[in-house]
Design a protein around this motif. Structure first.
Motif, PDB file in Angstrom:
ATOM      1  N   VAL A  74      -0.236 -35.205  64.174  1.00 41.61           N
ATOM      2  CA  VAL A  74      -0.597 -36.608  64.040  1.00 41.61           C
ATOM      3  C   VAL A  74      -1.962 -36.863  64.667  1.00 41.61           C
ATOM      4  N   ALA A  75      -2.897 -37.307  63.838  1.00 45.96           N
ATOM      5  CA  ALA A  75      -4.239 -37.660  64.297  1.00 45.96           C
ATOM      6  C   ALA A  75      -4.267 -39.134  64.697  1.00 45.96           C
ATOM      7  N   PRO A  76      -5.228 -39.532  65.543  1.00 42.28           N
ATOM      8  CA  PRO A  76      -5.273 -40.933  65.975  1.00 42.28           C
ATOM      9  C   PRO A  76      -5.762 -41.888  64.900  1.00 42.28           C
ATOM     10  N   SER A  77      -6.444 -41.385  63.864  1.00 43.49           N
ATOM     11  CA  SER A  77      -7.003 -42.260  62.832  1.00 43.49           C
ATOM     12  C   SER A  77      -7.123 -41.502  61.519  1.00 43.49           C
ATOM     13  N   GLY A  78      -7.326 -42.239  60.447  1.00 43.94           N
ATOM     14  CA  GLY A  78      -7.532 -41.602  59.157  1.00 43.94           C
ATOM     15  C   GLY A  78      -8.780 -40.749  59.126  1.00 43.94           C
ATOM     16  N   ASP A 105      -3.058 -45.622  63.031  1.00 42.92           N
ATOM     17  CA  ASP A 105      -4.024 -46.651  62.633  1.00 42.92           C
ATOM     18  C   ASP A 105      -5.213 -46.752  63.573  1.00 42.92           C
ATOM     19  N   GLY A 106      -5.329 -45.832  64.508  1.00 40.89           N
ATOM     20  CA  GLY A 106      -6.419 -45.874  65.479  1.00 40.89           C
ATOM     21  C   GLY A 106      -5.902 -45.518  66.853  1.00 40.89           C
ATOM     22  N   ASP A 107      -6.786 -45.021  67.699  1.00 41.01           N
ATOM     23  CA  ASP A 107      -6.406 -44.593  69.049  1.00 41.01           C
ATOM     24  C   ASP A 107      -6.274 -45.818  69.953  1.00 41.01           C
ATOM     25  N   ALA A 108      -5.037 -46.149  70.291  1.00 41.05           N
ATOM     26  CA  ALA A 108      -4.784 -47.345  71.106  1.00 41.05           C
ATOM     27  C   ALA A 108      -5.403 -47.238  72.491  1.00 41.05           C
ATOM     28  N   GLN A 109      -5.687 -46.008  72.943  1.00 43.46           N
ATOM     29  CA  GLN A 109      -6.283 -45.827  74.270  1.00 43.46           C
ATOM     30  C   GLN A 109      -7.693 -46.407  74.351  1.00 43.46           C
ATOM     31  N   GLU A 284     -20.387 -44.857  65.625  1.00 42.50           N
ATOM     32  CA  GLU A 284     -19.860 -43.647  64.992  1.00 42.50           C
ATOM     33  C   GLU A 284     -18.610 -43.133  65.691  1.00 42.50           C
ATOM     34  N   ILE A 285     -18.626 -43.148  67.015  1.00 46.06           N
ATOM     35  CA  ILE A 285     -17.452 -42.704  67.779  1.00 46.06           C
ATOM     36  C   ILE A 285     -16.273 -43.619  67.488  1.00 46.06           C
ATOM     37  N   ARG A 286     -16.524 -44.910  67.482  1.00 48.00           N
ATOM     38  CA  ARG A 286     -15.447 -45.858  67.219  1.00 48.00           C
ATOM     39  C   ARG A 286     -14.873 -45.669  65.821  1.00 48.00           C
ATOM     40  N   GLU A 287     -15.729 -45.449  64.845  1.00 46.71           N
ATOM     41  CA  GLU A 287     -15.248 -45.238  63.482  1.00 46.71           C
ATOM     42  C   GLU A 287     -14.392 -43.980  63.382  1.00 46.71           C
ATOM     43  N   LEU A 288     -14.813 -42.928  64.056  1.00 45.37           N
ATOM     44  CA  LEU A 288     -14.095 -41.661  63.974  1.00 45.37           C
ATOM     45  C   LEU A 288     -12.685 -41.772  64.532  1.00 45.37           C
ATOM     46  N   PHE A 289     -12.530 -42.483  65.642  1.00 49.52           N
ATOM     47  CA  PHE A 289     -11.228 -42.527  66.309  1.00 49.52           C
ATOM     48  C   PHE A 289     -10.413 -43.793  66.034  1.00 49.52           C
TER      49      PHE A 289
END
Length: 296
Positions: A74-78, A105-109, A284-289
């Protein structure tokens, strides 16, 4: 005797048909998962966070360390799931296993990172040096740290220089590893934070790192604060992600001498920490995770 341990678990009773687990790189979690897979069950692993193996230049770490011992990952994001699928790691283990890559749907951390707002025009930069743990007798298949003795020497020399700069310095020793929390040698010579990283995140104007293989590195680069990286392992990351890091962080050159000891450019480091005008874009970091569209 990994083979003996695996054989012993074949006799284990009451193992569940499906487990949710952290990293398959942890010995017991790996053995339990492999036995459940042998019995036809499901082993769902979750990404630990940060710059884990799928962002490394060498895909073997993710392939052998995680995917080979998982039925689902399971990855944190698509977007991060897309990175995993395109990293080449799945192809390396195709003959023995083909886990499904799932995405949240995204890294809640990262919620705390997004909520932070930097100080306006501080007269004296607050610098948090976020230190990575020593490994002791443990080591990853793809080493993420220098040898402990080299690393400790580097940290000591770096902190001694940071103390001479016109900054407010705070060091954040890693709570794990062979050195007990609160007993890192740097605590005797520099101010240190003895609470969790998340409890001090909003304090600094600048985060200073020397290793990218850390969960806190992604949390820091997702904020609006400056991130300075004196990169001890420049070949660790994939070319694609390294370019993202270059755009987000201010990099300081590190050179290894004839004794294989790392040395930093003092003037370059001082300029990087004290100049608060040049701050990389965290988008870019935010989009990735955090996002799901396949931009990667």
């Amino acid at each position: 005797p990994a083979g003996q341990h695996l054989k012993a678990f074949e006799c284990a009773r009451n193992l569940p048909k499906r487990i949710w687990s952290g990293s398959a790189g942890i010995y017991l979690q790996r053995i339990i998962g492999l036995e459940i897979m042998r019995r036809g069950g499901d082993v769902v692993r979750f990404a630990h966070g940060g710059c884990y193996g799928h962002l490394f230049a060498n895909p073997h770490e993710a392939a052998v360390g995680e995917l080979a011992a998982s039925t689902h990952f399971v990855a944190p994001s698509g977007n991060m799931a897309t990175v995993m699928e395109n990293s080449g790691a799945l192809d390396l283990i195709a003959e023995v296993n083909r886990p499904k890559i799932l995405a949240l749907d995204g890294d809640a951390q990262l919620a705390q990172s997004l909520a932070m707002k930097r100080r306006s025009s501080p007269s004296r930069p607050r610098v948090l040096y976020v230190m990575t743990k020593m490994m002791g007798f443990m080591q990853y298949a793809t080493p993420c740290n220098p040898a402990d003795v080299v690393f400790l020497d580097w940290q000591y020399r770096l902190v001694e220089y940071l103390k001479t700069l016109p900054i407010d310095l705070l060091c954040q020793p890693h709570p794990g590893g062979p050195i007990p929390s609160g007993m890192h040698p740097v605590t005797k010579s520099a101010p240190t934070n003895d609470t969790r990283f998340e409890g001090i995140m909003d304090w600094p104007d600048v985060f200073l790192y020397d290793i990218v293989g850390s969960t806190t590195f992604i949390k820091a680069t997702a904020t609006d604060r400056k991130v300075v990286l004196a990169n001890l392992l420049p070949k660790l990351l994939s070319d694609h992600f390294m370019e993202t890091v270059r755009r987000r962080c201010t990099l300081v050159d590190v050179e290894y001498d004839e004794r294989n000891l790392p040395n930093f450019d003092k003037a370059q480091l001082a300029d990087a920490l004290c100049d608060l005008e040049q701050i990389g874009d965290p988008t870019e970091i935010r989009e990735l995770f955090l996002e799901g569209s396949p931009k990667w």
